[in-house]
Design a protein around this motif. Sequence first.
Motif, mmCIF file in Angstrom:
data_model
loop_
_atom_site.group_PDB
_atom_site.id
_atom_site.type_symbol
_atom_site.label_atom_id
_atom_site.label_comp_id
_atom_site.label_asym_id
_atom_site.label_seq_id
_atom_site.Cartn_x
_atom_site.Cartn_y
_atom_site.Cartn_z
ATOM 1 N N TYR A 22 12.111 8.093 -7.746
ATOM 2 C CA TYR A 22 11.721 8.616 -9.055
ATOM 3 C C TYR A 22 10.564 9.597 -8.967
ATOM 4 O O TYR A 22 9.931 9.912 -9.970
ATOM 5 C CB TYR A 22 11.362 7.457 -9.988
ATOM 6 N N TYR A 23 10.322 10.083 -7.761
ATOM 7 C CA TYR A 23 9.189 10.975 -7.545
ATOM 8 C C TYR A 23 9.656 12.368 -7.130
ATOM 9 O O TYR A 23 10.513 12.510 -6.254
ATOM 10 C CB TYR A 23 8.286 10.430 -6.434
ATOM 11 N N ALA A 24 9.064 13.367 -7.760
ATOM 12 C CA ALA A 24 9.171 14.709 -7.219
ATOM 13 C C ALA A 24 8.244 14.796 -6.006
ATOM 14 O O ALA A 24 7.192 14.134 -5.974
ATOM 15 C CB ALA A 24 8.776 15.742 -8.261
ATOM 16 N N ILE A 25 8.620 15.587 -5.042
ATOM 17 C CA ILE A 25 7.814 15.757 -3.829
ATOM 18 C C ILE A 25 7.470 17.219 -3.654
ATOM 19 O O ILE A 25 8.336 18.099 -3.778
ATOM 20 C CB ILE A 25 8.573 15.271 -2.586
ATOM 21 N N GLN A 38 0.845 -1.191 0.000
ATOM 22 C CA GLN A 38 0.000 0.000 0.000
ATOM 23 C C GLN A 38 0.879 1.239 0.000
ATOM 24 O O GLN A 38 1.709 1.416 0.868
ATOM 25 C CB GLN A 38 -0.904 0.001 1.232
ATOM 26 N N LEU A 39 0.673 2.110 -0.992
ATOM 27 C CA LEU A 39 1.457 3.328 -1.098
ATOM 28 C C LEU A 39 0.940 4.345 -0.088
ATOM 29 O O LEU A 39 -0.262 4.631 -0.048
ATOM 30 C CB LEU A 39 1.355 3.904 -2.510
ATOM 31 N N GLN A 40 1.845 4.874 0.705
ATOM 32 C CA GLN A 40 1.419 5.786 1.748
ATOM 33 C C GLN A 40 2.475 6.860 1.980
ATOM 34 O O GLN A 40 3.674 6.582 1.961
ATOM 35 C CB GLN A 40 1.183 5.007 3.048
ATOM 36 N N LEU A 41 1.999 8.088 2.227
ATOM 37 C CA LEU A 41 2.844 9.198 2.651
ATOM 38 C C LEU A 41 2.361 9.648 4.017
ATOM 39 O O LEU A 41 1.155 9.837 4.212
ATOM 40 C CB LEU A 41 2.759 10.361 1.669
ATOM 41 N N VAL A 42 3.278 9.829 4.944
ATOM 42 C CA VAL A 42 2.912 10.239 6.288
ATOM 43 C C VAL A 42 3.729 11.458 6.683
ATOM 44 O O VAL A 42 4.963 11.401 6.721
ATOM 45 C CB VAL A 42 3.138 9.104 7.307
ATOM 46 N N GLU A 43 3.010 12.539 6.980
ATOM 47 C CA GLU A 43 3.668 13.756 7.439
ATOM 48 C C GLU A 43 3.771 13.755 8.959
ATOM 49 O O GLU A 43 2.906 13.198 9.648
ATOM 50 C CB GLU A 43 2.870 15.003 7.015
ATOM 51 N N TYR A 95 0.212 16.042 -8.955
ATOM 52 C CA TYR A 95 0.688 15.087 -7.949
ATOM 53 C C TYR A 95 -0.375 14.029 -7.700
ATOM 54 O O TYR A 95 -1.539 14.357 -7.480
ATOM 55 C CB TYR A 95 1.034 15.807 -6.653
ATOM 56 N N GLY A 96 0.052 12.770 -7.707
ATOM 57 C CA GLY A 96 -0.920 11.694 -7.621
ATOM 58 C C GLY A 96 -1.102 11.081 -6.243
ATOM 59 O O GLY A 96 -2.128 10.451 -5.976
ATOM 60 N N TYR A 97 -0.123 11.242 -5.368
ATOM 61 C CA TYR A 97 -0.196 10.634 -4.039
ATOM 62 C C TYR A 97 -0.082 11.725 -2.981
ATOM 63 O O TYR A 97 0.802 12.572 -3.073
ATOM 64 C CB TYR A 97 0.919 9.602 -3.855
ATOM 65 N N TYR A 136 0.566 19.458 3.743
ATOM 66 C CA TYR A 136 0.493 18.160 3.089
ATOM 67 C C TYR A 136 1.727 17.943 2.227
ATOM 68 O O TYR A 136 2.216 18.886 1.587
ATOM 69 C CB TYR A 136 -0.718 18.081 2.165
ATOM 70 N N CYS A 137 2.202 16.708 2.176
ATOM 71 C CA CYS A 137 3.195 16.378 1.177
ATOM 72 C C CYS A 137 2.523 15.527 0.096
ATOM 73 O O CYS A 137 1.516 14.852 0.347
ATOM 74 C CB CYS A 137 4.407 15.661 1.763
ATOM 75 N N ALA A 138 3.091 15.595 -1.091
ATOM 76 C CA ALA A 138 2.535 14.883 -2.223
ATOM 77 C C ALA A 138 3.665 14.392 -3.113
ATOM 78 O O ALA A 138 4.727 15.024 -3.179
ATOM 79 C CB ALA A 138 1.600 15.788 -3.021
ATOM 80 N N ALA A 139 3.441 13.276 -3.777
ATOM 81 C CA ALA A 139 4.449 12.680 -4.651
ATOM 82 C C ALA A 139 3.927 12.601 -6.078
ATOM 83 O O ALA A 139 2.755 12.252 -6.299
ATOM 84 C CB ALA A 139 4.815 11.282 -4.153
ATOM 85 N N GLY A 140 4.802 12.924 -7.008
ATOM 86 C CA GLY A 140 4.444 12.864 -8.417
ATOM 87 C C GLY A 140 5.530 12.150 -9.199
ATOM 88 O O GLY A 140 6.691 12.575 -9.186
ATOM 89 N N TYR A 141 5.151 11.058 -9.876
ATOM 90 C CA TYR A 141 6.142 10.239 -10.578
ATOM 91 C C TYR A 141 6.663 10.966 -11.806
ATOM 92 O O TYR A 141 5.880 11.427 -12.656
ATOM 93 C CB TYR A 141 5.524 8.913 -10.998
#
Length: 124
Positions: free
Chosen positions: A31-34, A1-6, A111-113, A95-100
């Motif tokens: 490989y993700y910009a944040i 499960q893909l997860q980002l936790v701040e 950003y997708g995540y 919030y943080c977010a990741a974009g491939y």
Amino acid sequence: QLQLVESGGGLVQPGGSLRLSCAASGFTLDYYAIGWFRQAPGKEREGVSCISSSGGNTNYADSVKGRFTISRDNAKNTVYLQMNSLKPEDTAVYYCAAGYGLGHTLNRYEYGYWGQGTQVTVSS
């Protein structure tokens, strides 16, 4: 499960500092910009800062330039936002977010995540 936790949010007095962390699990951030975004009550979510996948390129909103610094440690799968000289107007949920494969964009729609956010309150 893909997860980002701040983490790292809290209450701080004007002029103080906080360091936010964004930890990824279930995938590697290599490989993700944040991006870091924030949303204050009654306002739209806005881009604060972002960093490319390599860490070689960064971008900042004008309102935080010279006060905030974004960095990443891909070995720890974590991105940081060092916030100095905090002002009451910095109060928001961050919030943080990741974009491939992204560059260093502050466009939130790319950003997708997303993480769940951490509250930052700057008040005396």
